[in-house]
Design an enzyme around this catalytic site. Structure first.
Site, short mmCIF file in Angstrom:
data_model
loop_
_atom_site.label_atom_id
_atom_site.label_comp_id
_atom_site.label_asym_id
_atom_site.label_seq_id
_atom_site.Cartn_x
_atom_site.Cartn_y
_atom_site.Cartn_z
N LYS A 1 5.49 -11.56 -0.45
CA LYS A 1 5.75 -13.01 -0.40
C LYS A 1 5.05 -13.64 0.81
O LYS A 1 4.35 -14.64 0.68
CB LYS A 1 7.26 -13.28 -0.32
CG LYS A 1 8.04 -12.74 -1.52
CD LYS A 1 9.52 -13.11 -1.45
CE LYS A 1 10.27 -12.40 -0.34
NZ LYS A 1 10.35 -10.94 -0.48
N ARG A 48 17.77 -17.54 -2.97
CA ARG A 48 18.01 -16.11 -3.13
C ARG A 48 19.31 -15.83 -3.88
O ARG A 48 19.63 -14.68 -4.14
CB ARG A 48 18.14 -15.49 -1.74
CG ARG A 48 17.05 -14.48 -1.45
CD ARG A 48 17.06 -14.20 0.03
NE ARG A 48 16.43 -13.00 0.38
CZ ARG A 48 15.25 -12.92 1.00
NH1 ARG A 48 14.56 -14.01 1.25
NH2 ARG A 48 14.77 -11.77 1.35
N ARG A 79 4.93 -1.14 7.41
CA ARG A 79 4.96 -2.33 8.25
C ARG A 79 5.88 -2.15 9.46
O ARG A 79 5.70 -2.79 10.49
CB ARG A 79 5.46 -3.52 7.41
CG ARG A 79 5.34 -4.85 8.13
CD ARG A 79 5.88 -6.00 7.32
NE ARG A 79 7.31 -5.88 7.10
CZ ARG A 79 8.03 -6.71 6.36
NH1 ARG A 79 7.43 -7.71 5.75
NH2 ARG A 79 9.33 -6.54 6.23
N ARG A 122 18.63 -3.79 1.16
CA ARG A 122 18.00 -5.09 0.82
C ARG A 122 17.59 -5.09 -0.65
O ARG A 122 17.68 -6.11 -1.34
CB ARG A 122 16.78 -5.34 1.72
CG ARG A 122 17.18 -5.79 3.13
CD ARG A 122 16.10 -5.52 4.15
NE ARG A 122 14.85 -6.19 3.93
CZ ARG A 122 13.69 -5.79 4.47
NH1 ARG A 122 13.65 -4.73 5.25
NH2 ARG A 122 12.59 -6.47 4.23
P1 AP5 Z 1 5.01 -9.02 3.03
O1 AP5 Z 1 3.99 -10.03 2.63
O2 AP5 Z 1 5.60 -9.11 4.39
O3 AP5 Z 1 6.16 -8.95 1.92
P2 AP5 Z 1 7.48 -9.82 1.79
O4 AP5 Z 1 7.79 -9.89 0.35
O5 AP5 Z 1 7.33 -11.11 2.55
O6 AP5 Z 1 8.47 -8.81 2.52
P3 AP5 Z 1 9.72 -9.09 3.45
O7 AP5 Z 1 10.20 -7.76 3.90
O8 AP5 Z 1 9.38 -10.08 4.52
O9 AP5 Z 1 10.69 -9.72 2.43
P4 AP5 Z 1 12.21 -9.85 2.53
O10 AP5 Z 1 12.53 -10.73 1.37
O11 AP5 Z 1 12.94 -8.56 2.58
O12 AP5 Z 1 12.40 -10.51 3.97
P5 AP5 Z 1 12.63 -12.00 4.48
O13 AP5 Z 1 11.95 -12.13 5.77
O14 AP5 Z 1 12.37 -13.00 3.42
O15 AP5 Z 1 4.35 -7.58 2.80
C1 AP5 Z 1 5.04 -6.41 3.16
C2 AP5 Z 1 3.98 -5.34 3.56
O16 AP5 Z 1 3.19 -4.99 2.43
C3 AP5 Z 1 3.01 -5.83 4.65
O17 AP5 Z 1 2.71 -4.76 5.49
C4 AP5 Z 1 1.79 -6.29 3.83
O18 AP5 Z 1 0.59 -6.18 4.55
C5 AP5 Z 1 1.81 -5.32 2.65
N1 AP5 Z 1 1.33 -5.90 1.39
C6 AP5 Z 1 1.53 -7.16 0.93
N2 AP5 Z 1 0.99 -7.32 -0.28
C7 AP5 Z 1 0.45 -6.12 -0.63
C8 AP5 Z 1 -0.25 -5.65 -1.77
N3 AP5 Z 1 -0.48 -6.46 -2.85
N4 AP5 Z 1 -0.66 -4.36 -1.78
C9 AP5 Z 1 -0.42 -3.54 -0.72
N5 AP5 Z 1 0.22 -3.93 0.41
C10 AP5 Z 1 0.65 -5.21 0.45
O19 AP5 Z 1 14.23 -11.99 4.69
C11 AP5 Z 1 14.80 -11.16 5.69
C12 AP5 Z 1 16.31 -11.34 5.72
O20 AP5 Z 1 16.63 -12.71 6.03
C13 AP5 Z 1 17.07 -11.06 4.42
O21 AP5 Z 1 17.34 -9.69 4.25
C14 AP5 Z 1 18.34 -11.89 4.65
O22 AP5 Z 1 19.17 -11.22 5.56
C15 AP5 Z 1 17.81 -13.14 5.34
N6 AP5 Z 1 17.43 -14.20 4.41
C16 AP5 Z 1 16.16 -14.64 4.15
N7 AP5 Z 1 16.17 -15.63 3.25
C17 AP5 Z 1 17.48 -15.82 2.91
C18 AP5 Z 1 18.12 -16.69 2.01
N8 AP5 Z 1 17.43 -17.58 1.25
N9 AP5 Z 1 19.47 -16.62 1.91
C19 AP5 Z 1 20.19 -15.76 2.66
N10 AP5 Z 1 19.63 -14.89 3.54
C20 AP5 Z 1 18.28 -14.92 3.67
#
Ligand code: AP5
Length: 199
Positions: A13, A88, A127, A144
């Site tokens: 994402k 979410r 990562r 998660r």
């Molecule tokens: P990356 O692009 O970082 O992937 P991502 O989907 O953004 O992963 P996240 O871990 O950030 O998602 P998440 O939903 O768990 O965390 P968030 O910060 O939203 O890529 C990941 C890795 O893969 C990188 O190393 C990248 O280089 C690599 N990569 C990317 N694309 C690739 C490809 N095509 N091929 C190979 N490699 C690739 O949320 C964190 C926490 O915040 C949640 O757990 C929750 O506690 C809270 N939170 C966030 N939003 C909410 C909400 N709306 N409501 C309630 N709590 C929330």
């Protein structure tokens, strides 16, 4: 252009959001990044948010909605938004949808990055060394994924019913994922110059 970008942890994402926001000249609003900023800034909710993040639990719906309401409206006035990781839960989707309707800033598309979450664990462990996020350890990553399957995956159906779902295979290389998103949005994946065409 107003976009929602959803998918399991590690589906890319953040990676795609940066590129899409630049391409369309719209604001990238990542709920995860904004929550991590709250922790860093030591806001009144910071400690509770930090605990939720470290455990891989969702932060309460009302907090996230309060955090995003104004930025969504402001971004819309400036050309559009890309919401990364929001909504979410069904409650977030319904509340955000009502607010967006009232403000005239309804999303044009809900992009779902589709992947078997099990295949994303290695990506996130990779990562971990790079960013040192408190939630990038195997136990929390697996939790998660459970939270995603339980609370967020059902939104795919929700947006399909509303006719704005764009489903994309997230297990391809990043350039191919980007190309499929652009194609699905009816845009040229390789514009001759920076597009920056808010729509
Ligand atoms: P990356 O692009 O970082 O992937 P991502 O989907 O953004 O992963 P996240 O871990 O950030 O998602 P998440 O939903 O768990 O965390 P968030 O910060 O939203 O890529 C990941 C890795 O893969 C990188 O190393 C990248 O280089 C690599 N990569 C990317 N694309 C690739 C490809 N095509 N091929 C190979 N490699 C690739 O949320 C964190 C926490 O915040 C949640 O757990 C929750 O506690 C809270 N939170 C966030 N939003 C909410 C909400 N709306 N409501 C309630 N709590 C929330």
């Amino acid at each position: 252009m107003r976009l929602l970008l959803l998918g399991p942890p590690g589906s890319g994402k953040g990676t795609q959001a940066k590129r899409l926001a630049t391409r369309f000249g719209i604001r990238h609003l990542s709920s995860g990044d904004l929550l991590r900023a709250q922790v860093k800034a030591g806001t009144p909710c910071g400690q509770a948010v930090s605990e939720a993040l470290t455990k891989g639990e969702l932060v309460p719906d009302e907090w996230v909605l309060d955090m995003l309401r104004e930025p969504m409206i402001e971004a819309s006035a400036e050309g559009g938004y890309l919401l990364d990781g929001f909504p979410r839960t069904l409650a977030q989707a319904e509340a955000a949808g009502e607010m967006a309707k009232a403000e005239g800033v309804v999303a044009d598309a809900a992009i779902f990055l589709r992947a078997d979450p099990e295949q994303l664990v290695e990506r996130l462990l990779g990562r971990a060394a790079e960013l040192g996020r408190s939630d990038d350890n195997e136990a929390t990553i697996r939790h998660r994924i459970e939270v995603y399957n339980d609370k967020t995956a059902p939104l795919r159906e929700y947006y399909a019913e509303r006719g704005i779902l764009l489903d994309v295979d997230a297990l391809q290389p990043p350039d191919d994922v980007y190309r499929d998103i652009l194609t699905g949005l009816g845009r040229d994946p390789e514009p001759s110059s920076a597009e920056n065409t808010p729509a």
